[in-house]
Design a protein around this motif. Structure first.
Motif, mmCIF file in Angstrom:
data_model
loop_
_atom_site.group_PDB
_atom_site.id
_atom_site.type_symbol
_atom_site.label_atom_id
_atom_site.label_comp_id
_atom_site.label_asym_id
_atom_site.label_seq_id
_atom_site.Cartn_x
_atom_site.Cartn_y
_atom_site.Cartn_z
ATOM 1 N N TYR A 158 -3.587 -3.741 -7.316
ATOM 2 C CA TYR A 158 -4.786 -3.347 -6.574
ATOM 3 C C TYR A 158 -5.322 -2.121 -7.304
ATOM 4 O O TYR A 158 -4.566 -1.213 -7.675
ATOM 5 N N ARG B 195 -13.984 -8.695 -5.130
ATOM 6 C CA ARG B 195 -14.472 -7.401 -4.632
ATOM 7 C C ARG B 195 -14.866 -6.431 -5.749
ATOM 8 O O ARG B 195 -14.909 -5.214 -5.514
ATOM 9 N N HIS C 281 -5.500 3.870 -5.039
ATOM 10 C CA HIS C 281 -6.294 3.549 -3.854
ATOM 11 C C HIS C 281 -7.516 4.466 -3.820
ATOM 12 O O HIS C 281 -7.809 5.176 -4.797
ATOM 13 N N HIS C 282 -8.238 4.479 -2.716
ATOM 14 C CA HIS C 282 -9.510 5.215 -2.662
ATOM 15 C C HIS C 282 -9.336 6.721 -2.877
ATOM 16 O O HIS C 282 -10.270 7.406 -3.263
ATOM 17 N N GLU D 189 -4.227 4.882 4.895
ATOM 18 C CA GLU D 189 -4.595 5.208 3.520
ATOM 19 C C GLU D 189 -5.970 5.842 3.449
ATOM 20 O O GLU D 189 -6.392 6.311 2.392
ATOM 21 N N TRP D 190 -6.699 5.862 4.610
ATOM 22 C CA TRP D 190 -8.033 6.480 4.653
ATOM 23 C C TRP D 190 -8.006 7.885 5.249
ATOM 24 O O TRP D 190 -9.059 8.453 5.555
ATOM 25 N N HIS E 254 0.866 -1.181 0.000
ATOM 26 C CA HIS E 254 0.000 0.000 0.000
ATOM 27 C C HIS E 254 0.896 1.222 0.000
ATOM 28 O O HIS E 254 1.556 1.518 1.006
ATOM 29 N N TRP F 27 -6.724 -6.681 -8.086
ATOM 30 C CA TRP F 27 -7.283 -6.757 -6.728
ATOM 31 C C TRP F 27 -8.237 -5.578 -6.548
ATOM 32 O O TRP F 27 -7.820 -4.447 -6.269
ATOM 33 N N ASP G 258 -11.528 -3.458 -4.842
ATOM 34 C CA ASP G 258 -11.791 -3.236 -3.414
ATOM 35 C C ASP G 258 -13.066 -2.422 -3.190
ATOM 36 O O ASP G 258 -13.492 -1.682 -4.076
ATOM 37 N N THR G 259 -13.641 -2.542 -2.032
ATOM 38 C CA THR G 259 -14.812 -1.793 -1.538
ATOM 39 C C THR G 259 -15.741 -1.351 -2.663
ATOM 40 O O THR G 259 -15.727 -0.201 -3.093
ATOM 41 N N CYS H 76 -5.557 -11.427 3.560
ATOM 42 C CA CYS H 76 -4.637 -10.296 3.479
ATOM 43 C C CYS H 76 -4.529 -9.668 4.866
ATOM 44 O O CYS H 76 -5.531 -9.588 5.605
ATOM 45 N N TRP I 149 -2.510 -0.285 6.598
ATOM 46 C CA TRP I 149 -2.026 -0.713 5.286
ATOM 47 C C TRP I 149 -1.073 0.346 4.743
ATOM 48 O O TRP I 149 0.069 0.068 4.405
ATOM 49 N N GLU J 229 -10.021 -10.446 5.348
ATOM 50 C CA GLU J 229 -9.094 -9.357 5.627
ATOM 51 C C GLU J 229 -8.820 -9.268 7.120
ATOM 52 O O GLU J 229 -9.760 -9.297 7.919
#
Ligand code: GLC
Length: 470
Positions: free
Chosen positions: A170, A254, A126-127, A78-79, A57, A223, A225-226, A283, A290, A267
Motif C-alpha cells: 500500500y 485508486r 500511509h497518509h 491511522e487518521w 495497516h 495499493w 489510496d485517496t 477490503c 485499520w 471498502e
C-alpha cells in the motif's frame, strides 16, 4: 524536525535524477500500457486464484493508538494526525516511541498462511507520510526517525518468499501530511504548505521506485489510496515509474488522474452484485479501524468473516482482511484468534474459494437492499443469506449457511447432469434426485459446520446450465 524535513527535501532535489519514464517503456504512449486479453489474464492469474489476502495497516499512528493529549480521537486510527489536527512537529515526536522490538515477520506471514491467505498488502507509507522502509527521499522514515532503525519490509519480503506468499505494498501516493503532499479536508499546519508537483517528483516517485526495486520479486501489487489533488500528469509519472520497473504488477483503481487500474476496491462493504466483468477486492477491517486503536474491541465474529469470504467469492471478488499491529510489533490477539479459526475452515473448504468464479445461479442473493457499510454510509447489499455458490469448470460449490431442517436442499433450475455430490467435510457422498425442474439433495440432519457447510456437485458440463426461474 519539520523544518529539517522540508529543507532537506529542497537539498535532495539537486541530487535526484529527473527522468521522464514514459519514453522508457516500450509500446506505452501515455495512460496505461496496452495489453491483450491473454496478457491481462496471465498477469491477473495468481491474484484470481488467491481470493483471500491480509491487509496490514502499521505505522507511527500505532503509538498514540487513538489518543491525543489523553483524549480519544474519533475515527479510524491511522487518521489521528488529521482528525486531531496534530501539528507536524508534535506528531513526529511519536516516531521516537515507535520501536517494534517484538515484530517477527515469520509469525505474521505464518498467521496469514495458516488462515488460508495467499497474499499480504502492507502499508509501506500511509497518509502521515512515515515510510515503513529505508528511503533516500525523506528522513521521515522508520530507519532514520525511529529507535527501531531497521526496514521491516525487508524481513517481511524474506518471510513471504519462505512461505510462498505474495507481498504487495500500500502506498499513499497523494496524501502525505509530513512531506508536503495533499491533505484531505485541507492542511492544518502552515509547515505543511508545499508544492504538490514537487512532493510528487521529490518524494512519491523516488519512493515508489525504491519500493519497486529493493524487495526482490516484490511487490506483486501496489495499493494506491485517496487520490486527492491527483491529475493525469502526476498519475502518469507515478504509473510510469512503476510500470518501467514492474510491468507485471497489479495496480488497484485508486491512483487517480483517470487511471482505471486492474481492480475495483469496495471498502468496508460487499456490493450486492459484485462488479461483473471487473476484477474486484473488498477490503475490510476486523474491528472499526485499520490502524491500531487500543480501545477498539468491536471485533467481527469469525462467522461474519467466513460468510463474508463466501459471499465475496460467490460474486467473483477477492477479500482483503485487515489487521492493525501495535507499536511493539504484535498483531492483536483477537485478530490472531479469528485468523486461526478461519484457517481451520479453509483447511476443509478452501477448494470452494481458491480459483473459483461467481455463482451459476443468483436468486440465492435475493434482491439488493439498502444498508449501512462499515463507515455507516448507505450502500446496497444482498438481502438473502441462506447460502452462496461458487463455480469451477465441471463443478458447483454450495456454501450453506442455513442448514435445512428437513434434510432436503432444493436447487431449482439446474439443467446440467449431476454426476456426483458430496460434502467437502469428510467427502461423504449425497443422494441426488434430478428432474428437469432441478435437483434435490438429501443432506444429513446435522450440518458438518455451523458457519458454512460446503457441498460439491460434479456436473457433466464445464459451465453449469441453469434455467432462469420465473
Ligand atoms: C481509506 C482510509 C485509509 C485506509 C483505506 C483502506 O482510504 O482513508 O486510511 O487505509 O481506506 O482501504
Amino acid at each position: 524536525m519539520q523544518k529539517y524535513i522540508l529543507t532537506s527535501l529542497l537539498a535532495l532535489s539537486a541530487m535526484l535524477p529527473n527522468v521522464n519514464l514514459a519514453a522508457e517503456a516500450p509500446g506505452h504512449q501515455g495512460g496505461e500500457a496496452t495489453e491483450s486479453k491473454a496478457q491481462h489474464d496471465a498477469r491477473m492469474a495468481w491474484w484470481r486464484e488467491a481470493k483471500f489476502g491480509l491487509f496490514i495497516h502499521w505505522g507511527v499512528y500505532s503509538v498514540p493508538a487513538g489518543y491525543y493529549h489523553d483524549k480519544p480521537v474519533p475515527g479510524i486510527g491511522e487518521w489521528i494526525m488529521n482528525k486531531g489536527k496534530i501539528p507536524m512537529a508534535e506528531y513526529q515526536q511519536f516516531a521516537k516511541e515507535f520501536n517494534p522490538v517484538k515484530f517477527n515477520a515469520d509469525d505474521w506471514v505464518k498467521a496469514a498462511k495458516d488462515a488460508g491467505m495467499k497474499y499480504i498488502v502492507i502499508t509501506s507509507k500511509h497518509h502521515d507520510g512515515f515510510a515503513m522502509f529505508e528511503t533516500k527521499a525523506s528522513p521521515w522514515n522508520i530507519v532514520q526517525a525511529s529507535p527501531y532503525g531497521k526496514d521491516p519490509l525487508k524481513d517481511l519480503a524474506a518471510a513471504c518468499r519462505k512461505y510462498g506468499i505474495k507481498l504487495g505494498f500500500y502506498y499513499s501516493q497523494a496524501q502525505d501530511w509530513n512531506n508536503g503532499g495533499a491533505a484531505s479536508g485541507g492542511k492544518w499546519d502552515p509547515a505543511q504548505q508545499h508544492d504538490m508537483d514537487d512532493y510528487i517528483d521529490k518524494v512519491a516517485v523516488p519512493q515508489v521506485k525504491e519500493i519497486c526495486s529493493n524487495y526482490g520479486e516484490f511487490p506483486a501489487v501496489i495499493w494506491w489510496d485517496t487520490p486527492h489533488d491527483m491529475n493525469p500528469a502526476r498519475a502518469q509519472r507515478l504509473y510510469d515509474a512503476v510500470h518501467a520497473l514492474r510491468p507485471n504488477i497489479i495496480l488497484n483503481n485508486r491512483l487517480g488522474g483517470g487511471f482505471k487500474g486492474d481492480t475495483e476496491t469496495p471498502e468496508q462493504k460487499i456490493p450486492a452484485k459484485g462488479f461483473p466483468g471487473r476484477d474486484w477486492e473488498s477490503c475490510m477491517t476486523m474491528n472499526d479501524t485499520w490502524g491500531f486503536k487500543r480501545d477498539d474491541q468491536h471485533w467481527k465474529s469469525t462467522e461474519t468473516i467466513i460468510r463474508n469470504l463466501c459471499d465475496i467469492a460467490s460474486k467473483g471478488g477477492n477479500y482483503l482482511l485487515n489487521v492493525g499491529p501495535t507499536s511493539e510489533g504484535l498483531i492483536p490477539q483477537p485478530s490472531l484468534d479469528r485468523l486461526a479459526e478461519v484457517g481451520q475452515w479453509m483447511q476443509i473448504n478452501g477448494e470452494a474459494i481458491y480459483g473459483s468464479s461467481a455463482t451459476a445461479f443468483g436468486d440465492e442473493l435475493g434482491a439488493a437492499v439498502k444498508a449501512k457499510d462499515g463507515y455507516g454510509h448507505d450502500t446496497m447489499v444482498s438481502s438473502a443469506n441462506d447460502w452462496r455458490c461458487t463455480t469451477k469448470p465441471g463443478k458447483i460449490y454450495l456454501l450453506i449457511f442455513k442448514w435445512p431442517t428437513n434434510g432436503k436442499f432444493e436447487l431449482a433450475g439446474l439443467q446440467s447432469k449431476v454426476n456426483q455430490a458430496y460434502l467437502l467435510a469428510g467427502r461423504k457422498d449425497l443422494k441426488v434426485d434430478q428432474t428437469d425442474a432441478g435437483v434435490t439433495l438429501s443432506l444429513p440432519a446435522e450440518a458438518p459446520d455451523k458457519i458454512a457447510s460446503v457441498v460439491c456437485l460434479e456436473i457433466a458440463d464445464s459451465v453449469a446450465k441453469v434455467a432462469k426461474q420465473p
